[in-house]
Design a protein around this motif. Structure first.
Motif: not given
Length: 339
Positions: A247, A299, A297, A241, A239, A328, A250, A322, A244
């Protein structure tokens, strides 16, 4: 580090989310695999189950071996790691089938050998189901027969489970000395067998420190046998993103067990049918193969650091899941694999 991905033959990896936005059929598998090859992924793992243990037994799932043959014909560089369960395959016939697909792919077929765990699946397909240690005894013989048929012409074998006389397998695989054999397992029986008869060890998701201990243990077993070094791979659910917090939102969404519990009974069978080293949590239940434990999971910078931590303890391969997979994997390639 090499990056591989699980082919979503079940239509996804999340037990609490019914529709993950990726179809479990051939068209999606084909499109995803061709795109992944262009993005720089090195490998795809094609899981083998005749029933869908994630979305429920009534849900569709692709057959692993016919899918692998089809992908062999349309890809050019990707390693095709197809799962195989000795309980479901005569070893000499499987050796022939695998050699043919290896020829089609020009030497890109490898195998993930899995000792079956799902009794209900075996029953529904008319296959005898062995208890844990007997499954590994069968697998040990099975590996001997497959390897023998690949290496020798006129190979014979007499064992408890298999009997082969003067086997002729032609043509042999392209890959030398044989297609790579991956396997995973956490019992003493499994680890001893894998160290002795396979080429690579695959691990469910775990933190780098735990994975490092497992790699060190398998290296010791391998060295004691006087065999060459192994390849080590770990599963991880990614994951990535921009923040943080995004993420973690999610993670909260996909681990909400109240959404769907269709696969929970099957998962409980897997726990009871396997000898795992660690207790399974509901978070582990929510995502296939303990993928969240790997900690991919956050950044892009956080995930890159986590990958570096795995590499530092000896992992050679990360097998990614993912959701939705195509989108993803595009993000992961651009933000994590790019530099």
């Amino acid at each position: 580090m090499r990056y591989g991905f699980w082919l979503p033959v079940f239509g996804g990896w999340l037990r609490n989310v019914d529709d993950e936005g990726m179809d479990g059929g051939w068209d999606y598998a084909r499109r995803l695999t061709l795109r992944a090859e262009k993005l720089g992924y090195a490998l795809t793992l094609i899981a083998e189950l005749n029933l869908n243990d994630i979305k429920g037994v009534e849900a569709p799932s692709l057959d692993a071996w016919s899918t692998a043959a089809a992908l062999a014909a349309i890809t050019e560089k990707l390693e095709l790691m197809v799962a195989v369960r000795p309980t479901f395959h005569n070893p000499a016939l499987l050796a022939k089938q695998a050699a043919n697909i290896d020829r089609i792919s020009k030497g890109r077929l490898t195998m993930n050998v899995v000792s079956s765990w799902w009794k209900d699946e075996a029953t529904k397909y008319g296959i005898a189901f062995d208890e844990h240690d007997d499954r590994y005894a069968r697998t040990s013989e099975w590996l001997d027969v497959v390897d023998g048929c690949w290496r020798e012409q006129g190979f014979s074998y007499e064992g408890r489970f298999y009997h082969v006389k003067d086997n002729i397998l032609s043509p042999k695989p392209v890959a030398k000395p044989r297609p790579r054999l991956y396997a995973g397992g956490e019992s003493e029986t499994a680890k001893n067998l894998i160290a002795a008869k396979c080429d690579a060890y695959l691990m469910h998701g775990d933190d780098p420190e735990t994975v490092g201990r497992k790699i060190a243990d398998m290296r010791r077993r391998r060295e004691a046998l006087g065999l060459p070094p192994m390849v080590f791979g770990v599963a991880g659910y990614a994951i990535v993103r921009d923040s943080e917090a995004e993420a973690q939102r999610e993670v909260e969404r996909i681990t909400d067990v109240q959404q769907s519990a269709r696969g929970y009974a099957n998962y409980q069978q897997w726990i009871s049918g396997s000898k795992l080293e660690q207790k399974i949590s509901l978070e582990d239940y929510s995502v296939s193969n303990r993928g969240l434990r790997s900690g991919l999971v956050g950044t892009p910078e956080q995930v890159k650091q986590r990958i570096a931590d795995f590499e530092a303890v000896g992992a050679d391969l990360v097998l990614l899941q993912s959701s939705p997979q195509l989108e993803e994997m595009e993000r992961f390639a651009a933000q994590v694999m790019s530099n």
